[in-house]
Design an enzyme around this catalytic site. Structure first.
Site, PDB file in Angstrom:
ATOM      1  N   ASP A  84       0.870  -1.173   0.000  1.00 33.63           N
ATOM      2  CA  ASP A  84       0.000   0.000   0.000  1.00 33.63           C
ATOM      3  C   ASP A  84       0.908   1.224   0.000  1.00 33.63           C
ATOM      4  OD1 ASP A  84      -2.208   1.606   0.007  1.00 33.63           O
ATOM      5  OD2 ASP A  84      -3.102   0.803   1.841  1.00 33.63           O
ATOM      6  N   ALA A 190     -11.635   3.091   1.216  1.00 42.71           N
ATOM      7  CA  ALA A 190     -12.356   3.870   2.235  1.00 42.71           C
ATOM      8  C   ALA A 190     -13.647   3.210   2.704  1.00 42.71           C
ATOM      9  CB  ALA A 190     -12.628   5.282   1.724  1.00 42.71           C
ATOM     10  N   CYS A 273     -13.245 -21.872  18.490  1.00 45.34           N
ATOM     11  CA  CYS A 273     -13.144 -22.740  17.303  1.00 45.34           C
ATOM     12  C   CYS A 273     -12.266 -23.940  17.606  1.00 45.34           C
ATOM     13  CB  CYS A 273     -12.678 -21.955  16.077  1.00 45.34           C
ATOM     14  SG  CYS A 273     -10.915 -21.739  15.881  1.00 45.34           S
ATOM     15  N   CYS A 275      -9.171 -24.405  16.060  1.00 47.66           N
ATOM     16  CA  CYS A 275      -7.818 -24.184  15.552  1.00 47.66           C
ATOM     17  C   CYS A 275      -6.807 -24.667  16.599  1.00 47.66           C
ATOM     18  CB  CYS A 275      -7.598 -22.714  15.212  1.00 47.66           C
ATOM     19  SG  CYS A 275      -7.306 -21.659  16.646  1.00 47.66           S
ATOM     20  N   CYS A 278      -7.127 -22.748  19.878  1.00 48.65           N
ATOM     21  CA  CYS A 278      -8.347 -23.041  20.628  1.00 48.65           C
ATOM     22  C   CYS A 278      -8.352 -24.469  21.181  1.00 48.65           C
ATOM     23  CB  CYS A 278      -9.573 -22.805  19.754  1.00 48.65           C
ATOM     24  SG  CYS A 278      -9.850 -21.064  19.404  1.00 48.65           S
TER      25      CYS A 278
END
Ligand code: GUN
Ligand code: ZN
Length: 659
Positions: A84, A190, A273, A275, A278
């Site tokens: 960016d 934006a 979750c 993962c 978790c």
């Protein structure tokens, strides 16, 4: 540079080619903070990342390292990388000390794959004057950047960002002007404040007014959209890329992302979750950790959830059930449901991009499903069909209706008298959700049998059915409605004979194949295709129509999965003779004629023109500029898409007519 592999509504699974490899889209780009990154995102499944070139530029050490070794080395990622420009810093601090062309030069110098010019992210809900002034500058800089890239042989791909605040006409104007530039990618900018304010309905307006004016052959990036609960909705609108700083920013604030929303660690009794994080830790474990370690683990969870959702979305596009996923996700929050309902206003646009046949059944998940492309398309096609003088409406049975209804309902009575019905002069339809009116002759065509809806109807769908009947009553001299239907609905129609309680559907295979042909290729196609002595062969196992010959020549096969007709060369010739240009036609240029005749697939760049009514998945006639029939095939994209691409397959050729 970009190719479409699979489609569903406006969503596409695509491949974006960069110097550092190919990326399958939709994709999520984790934001990497140069110098501060603690998580190896590649290890967690990221295939493309984004970092900020202005932050690198402003830091002496980072800048020297990036210029010497390249940005990939700097952030330790050797796949596709986007940078960016510092626009965000510009929007926060009001001013930055680098020019547009300097930003471009710097990004090229550090070896980024995709760079960004210095747009102005205009906040939502500003005054029109402010939005217009900012937009002037954004457009000027985009033009300057594209020209600069051309003049200086800059290799990196270039982003041109769509701005215009919440003024949909300004978004439209911006997209139209940027389209002329031939930029490599079109981000939509934006929108972060809209997301943070939960203004998803306005987000849909902004995104749709941008995307519908951008070319189809270029990826679109929803800038700064990093919450997984909105990915599915945005992909359905045609967004291909997302970036997420959210996975870290939320973690720093002890918040865990989920497709259902956001959890605060302080309120968690369960990990959200399955993962790695978790599975291994409890909320108490995390709360007891020191901040740095905890942030890293929560960020890992956030990233896992976000990347997992992107995979779920790509699978849904491939399966053709993305809208079921979108409807599910948008029930997570009333504001998201507003976004989904707003998207319903753009149904006709989505319909244009939506394939005509899919691998999965259409599931009605609630009133919002009534706005889906498949229903809109069916009702539109039904309006265009030839009408007989009487409409007979039967109640739903098991699907396919035409197979299960016959004989069961006996004859047709009105006021106790057996009615001498001219069935030849009647259209017989089943009244059912979610498709409203389903002519028995085409009930096996996708998705009229390949769907399911709850037996207990909601008020909106009852109203939908009532509206369908009231509209279609206008097209007939009389309507006869089966008693069991009448009891369920509130019709305001004098011409209905509510006492009619028995119906007989007499199957007529010839009428059926002709009606399917008309539904599929347009009115008159059935008579044109099946114009002589018709022989119908059925599957011994299923009893379904398989092959249709006319005067001894095979004209069409009926596909078992969706009951669409696949024409043979003979069928192609008949349809071609009976219809006029441009109906059902794709026109290819002279150069590609021999290849097409040879049965090779047609690439986008060889298509000169085509019937604008062709949808992805439709069976088409491939002709040259003199309307000589060269081949028959299946469209993979619609006319807008084919026009905008200059590479990739457009039509999968089935059979060519050799010279
Ligand atoms: N990141 C989030 N929003 C924006 C935007 O509008 N422009 C740029 N360049 N980057 C962004
Ligand atoms: Zn987790």
């Amino acid at each position: 540079m970009f190719e479409i592999k699979a489609k569903d509504n406006r969503a596409r699974v695509g491949v974006l080619k960069t110097k550092h490899g190919n990326v399958t889209t939709p994709a999520l780009m984790p934001v990497i903070h140069p110098g501060r990154q603690t998580i190896d995102v590649a290890k967690h499944g990221a295939t493309i990342v984004i970092t900020n070139s202005y932050i690198i530029y402003k830091d002496k050490e980072l800048k020297e390292k990036a210029l010497a070794d390249g940005v990939h080395k700097l952030i330790n990622f050797d796949g596709p990388l986007m940078t960016d420009s510092g626009s965000f810093q510009l929007s926060v601090y009001g001013d930055i000390d680098i020019s547009n062309t300097e930003v471009i030069d710097f990004q090229e110098a550090i070896g980024t794959d995709i760079g960004t010019s210095l747009d102005i992210p205009t906040a939502p809900y500003v005054t029109r004057q402010k939005a217009e002034e900012d937009l002037e500058i954004t457009l000027e800089r985009s033009k300057e950047a594209v020209q600069y890239k051309k003049d200086h042989n800059i290799e990196m791909l270039l982003n041109s960002v769509v701005q215009g605040s919440t003024f949909t006409d300004l978004r439209e104007k911006c997209a139209k002007e940027l389209r002329q530039l031939d930029a490599d990618l079109y981000p939509i900018g934006a929108i972060v404040p809209l997301m943070e304010m939960y203004k998803y309905s306005d987000l849909v307006d902004v995104v749709m007014h941008s995307i519908t004016n951008l070319p189809d052959n270029v990826p679109r990036h929803l800038m700064g959209a990093g919450h997984p609960m909105i990915f599915a909705l945005c992909v359905a609108m045609g967004c291909d890329l997302f970036d997420s700083a959210a996975y870290v920013l939320y973690a720093e604030d002890d918040r865990l992302l989920s497709t259902r929303g956001t959890y605060k660690l302080e309120n968690l009794t369960e990990m959200p979750c399955s993962c790695e994080v978790c599975s291994k830790y409890t909320p108490d474990d995390l709360r007891a950790m020191d901040k740095k370690e905890r942030v890293k683990l929560i960020a890992q969870h956030n990233l896992a959830v976000s990347l997992g959702e992107i995979r779920t979305i790509r699978q849904a596009i491939n399966d053709g059930d993305l809208m079921e996923l979108v409807e599910e996700r948008c029930r997570a929050h009333p504001a998201l449901l507003d976004g989904l309902r707003k998207l319903g206003e753009y149904s006709d646009d989505l319909e244009y991009y939506n394939p005509s046949t899919k691998n999965s059944a259409f599931f009605y998940t609630g009133p919002e499903s009534l706005q889906r492309a498949e229903i809109r398309r069916h009702i539109k096609k039904l309006r265009e069909m030839d009408k007989k003088s009487t409409l007979i409406l039967a109640p739903p049975t098991r699907k396919p209706y035409s197979k299960n209804i016959s004989g069961k309902l006996g004859r047709f009575y009105v006021y106790g008298e057996e009615l001498e019905l001219d069935l030849e002069d009647s259209d017989m339809m089943v009244l059912d959700l979610p498709f409203g009116l389903i002519p028995l002759d085409i009930d096996e065509v996708y998705p009229l049998s390949q769907n399911d809806a709850p037996k207990i109807k909601d008020a909106d769908s009852v109203e939908f059915i009532e509206d369908c009947i009231e509209e279609f009553a206008e097209y007939y001299n009389q309507i006869l409605i089966h008693q069991s239907i009448v009891n369920h609905y509130d019709f305001d129609l004098e011409r209905i004979h509510p006492q009619s309680d028995e119906i007989r559907y007499i199957k007529d295979d010839i009428r059926k194949i002709k009606t399917i042909a008309d539904y599929q290729f347009g009115i008159g196609s059935g008579d044109a295709l099946f114009d002589g002595k018709v022989k119908i062969e059925k599957s011994k196992k299923t009893g379904k129509i398989r092959h249709i010959s006319v005067d001894g020549n095979l004209v069409a096969n009926m596909r078992a999965s969706d009951a669409f007709l696949v024409l043979t060369k003979e069928g192609g010739k008949k349809l071609h003779q009976a219809t006029t240009y441009p109906h059902n036609r794709v026109v290819v240029n002279q150069d590609s004629e021999p290849f097409t005749r040879d049965g090779k697939s047609v690439f986008c760049q060889f298509v000169v023109e085509m019937d604008e009514n062709i949808r992805p998945g439709d069976e088409v006639l491939i002709v040259n500029e003199n309307d000589d029939l060269l081949a028959i095939g299946k469209a993979l994209l619609n006319s807008c898409e084919i026009e905008s691409f200059n590479n990739g397959q457009a039509i999968k050729t089935r059979k060519g007519f050799k010279k």
